[in-house]
Design a protein around this motif. Structure first.
Motif, PDB file in Angstrom:
ATOM      1  N   MET A 107       0.831  -1.207   0.000  1.00 58.52           N
ATOM      2  CA  MET A 107       0.000   0.000   0.000  1.00 58.52           C
ATOM      3  C   MET A 107       0.863   1.254   0.000  1.00 58.52           C
ATOM      4  O   MET A 107       0.629   2.193  -0.774  1.00 58.52           O
ATOM      5  N   LYS A 108       1.862   1.269   0.880  1.00 53.77           N
ATOM      6  CA  LYS A 108       2.719   2.448   0.990  1.00 53.77           C
ATOM      7  C   LYS A 108       3.531   2.652  -0.286  1.00 53.77           C
ATOM      8  O   LYS A 108       3.697   3.789  -0.756  1.00 53.77           O
ATOM      9  N   LYS A 109       4.033   1.565  -0.846  1.00 54.70           N
ATOM     10  CA  LYS A 109       4.834   1.661  -2.070  1.00 54.70           C
ATOM     11  C   LYS A 109       4.011   2.239  -3.218  1.00 54.70           C
ATOM     12  O   LYS A 109       4.460   3.130  -3.950  1.00 54.70           O
ATOM     13  N   ASP A 110       2.779   1.746  -3.390  1.00 53.63           N
ATOM     14  CA  ASP A 110       1.932   2.245  -4.464  1.00 53.63           C
ATOM     15  C   ASP A 110       1.519   3.693  -4.235  1.00 53.63           C
ATOM     16  O   ASP A 110       1.453   4.492  -5.173  1.00 53.63           O
ATOM     17  N   LEU A 111       1.221   4.040  -2.988  1.00 52.55           N
ATOM     18  CA  LEU A 111       0.850   5.421  -2.679  1.00 52.55           C
ATOM     19  C   LEU A 111       1.997   6.375  -2.990  1.00 52.55           C
ATOM     20  O   LEU A 111       1.799   7.436  -3.594  1.00 52.55           O
TER      21      LEU A 111
END
Length: 315
Positions: free
Chosen positions: A301-305
Motif C-alpha cells: 500500500m505504501k509503495k503504491d501510494l
C-alpha cells in the motif's frame, strides 16, 4: 472480521509502522501545497482482514487521504446493516483522521429498498460519491435494448441521488460486462442528471481494453469523470496463454505520466481509489483471512501510494 486495533498493533508492532499518523498525504511526502497531491483513498476491499476501525488506522498511519469503504455483500458494511453500521464506520474512519468521500457498492436500482437505504445513509454521513454495481447484457435482448434499459436505470438513480445530494459513478471495466467500451459508459450516462451520476474512470481497464486509444476515452468522458481508480497491469504468458497480469503502480503498461498530464490539461483532479490487485495472499481478493503477513500488504500500500504521488508530481 473481529481484529481489533489492539490486536492489530500487537501483531505488527509499533516499529512496523514507520510513518507517523497524519491526516493528509501532503505531510507524508513533504509536498508544497502548490504541488497539490492527489486525494488517494485506499480501497477497503484489500483490508477486509481487519475491521473497519483497524483498517482506517492503518490507512491513516501510512498516509492515505481516506478510505474507499466497501458497502456491499461481503464488504466492510453489509447493505442490510447500512443504517446501523455505516454511521459507526464513518465515525471510526474520521476519528482516525481520514476522509470517507467515496464508497463502493452493489447499487443498481433506485426502486430496490436496500439500494435506496445505502444512498440515503451514505448521503446523511457526508459521503460524496458511490460506485454502483456493474451491469451485464441481458441474454435474450439485443445490445441496444440492454443499453437502453440501463440508461433508464442510471437516470432513475441520478434522480434519487439528486434528492439526497450524492453522486453515483459507473466504473469502466475490462471483459464482457457493460462498460468495457467507454462508449457503453457514455451511452448509459446519456439521460442521467450529470451533476449526480457520472463515471469512475479506471485507467488500467481502459488500457487493457483500448490499448493505444485509452486517451480517447478520457477525452470522451472528461466532463463526466467524477472519481478515478488507479492500478497497473501487463500482458504475460500464464500456463502458455496470454493473460492480464496485475502489478504494482508503475511496473506495468499504464503510461501514468501521459495519463496524469492529460488529466491536468483538462483541469481534472478527481478523488482516487487505489486498488491492489496483484498477489497479496488473498488481500487482493478481499479475503477475510490472508496467507501472508499483514505487513506485506501494508508495505505494498505504501509503495503504491508513494509511486502515485511521485508520478502525479512529475507529470
Amino acid at each position: 472480521m473481529t481484529n481489533s486495533r489492539r490486536t492489530f498493533i500487537k501483531k505488527i508492532g509499533v516499529a512496523a509502522l514507520t510513518t507517523p499518523l497524519v491526516p493528509s498525504p501532503i505531510h507524508l511526502f513533504d509536498f508544497d501545497q502548490k504541488k497539490d497531491p492527489l486525494e488517494v483513498h485506499i480501497f477497503s476491499k484489500h483490508l477486509q482482514f481487519l475491521d473497519w476501525k483497524a483498517a482506517a488506522q492503518v490507512a491513516a498511519d501510512i498516509g492515505f487521504y481516506g478510505l474507499d469503504l466497501t458497502v456491499r455483500p461481503k464488504g466492510h458494511v453489509f447493505p442490510e446493516k447500512v443504517k446501523e453500521e455505516l454511521p459507526k464506520a464513518i465515525n471510526d474512519i474520521k476519528s482516525a483522521g481520514l476522509s470517507c468521500d467515496m464508497i463502493t457498492t452493489a447499487i443498481s436500482d433506485a426502486s430496490n429498498p436496500l439500494d435506496a437505504d445505502i444512498i440515503k445513509s451514505a448521503a446523511a454521513q457526508g459521503v460524496k460519491f458511490y460506485r454502483s454495481n456493474w451491469f451485464k447484457y441481458k441474454a435474450d435482448w439485443s445490445f441496444e435494448e440492454s443499453l437502453d434499459y440501463y440508461e433508464d436505470k442510471v437516470r432513475e438513480l441520478s434522480d434519487l441521488n439528486a434528492q439526497y445530494g450524492i453522486v453515483g459513478c459507473y466504473q469502466n471495466h475490462s471483459g464482457t460486462s457493460i462498460g468495457s467500451s467507454v462508449w457503453e459508459v457514455k451511452k448509459i450516462l446519456g439521460t442521467a442528471n450529470p451533476k449526480y451520476f457520472g463515471a469512475q474512470y479506471d485507467i488500467r481497464h481502459a488500457v487493457a481494453e483500448g490499448g493505444r486509444s485509452w486517451s480517447n476515452g478520457v477525452k470522451l468522458l472528461r466532463s463526466q469523470i467524477k472519481t478515478i481508480v488507479l492500478k497497473d497491469f501487463k500482458w504475460g504468458k500464464v500456463s502458455g496463454k496470454w493473460k492480464i497480469v496485475n502489478v504494482p503502480i508503475g511496473e506495468g503498461m499504464v503510461d501514468f505520466n501521459s495519463y496524469f498530464q492529460l488529466l491536468k490539461s483538462f483541469g481534472l483532479k478527481p478523488p482516487v481509489s487505489l486498488h491492489l490487485e496483484y498477489p497479496l495472499g488473498g488481500a487482493e481478493k478481499g479475503l477475510p483471512d490472508i496467507s501472508v503477513d499483514q505487513q506485506v500488504v501494508f508495505d505494498a500500500m505504501k509503495k503504491d501510494l508513494t509511486a502515485i504521488q511521485q508520478l502525479w508530481q512529475n507529470a
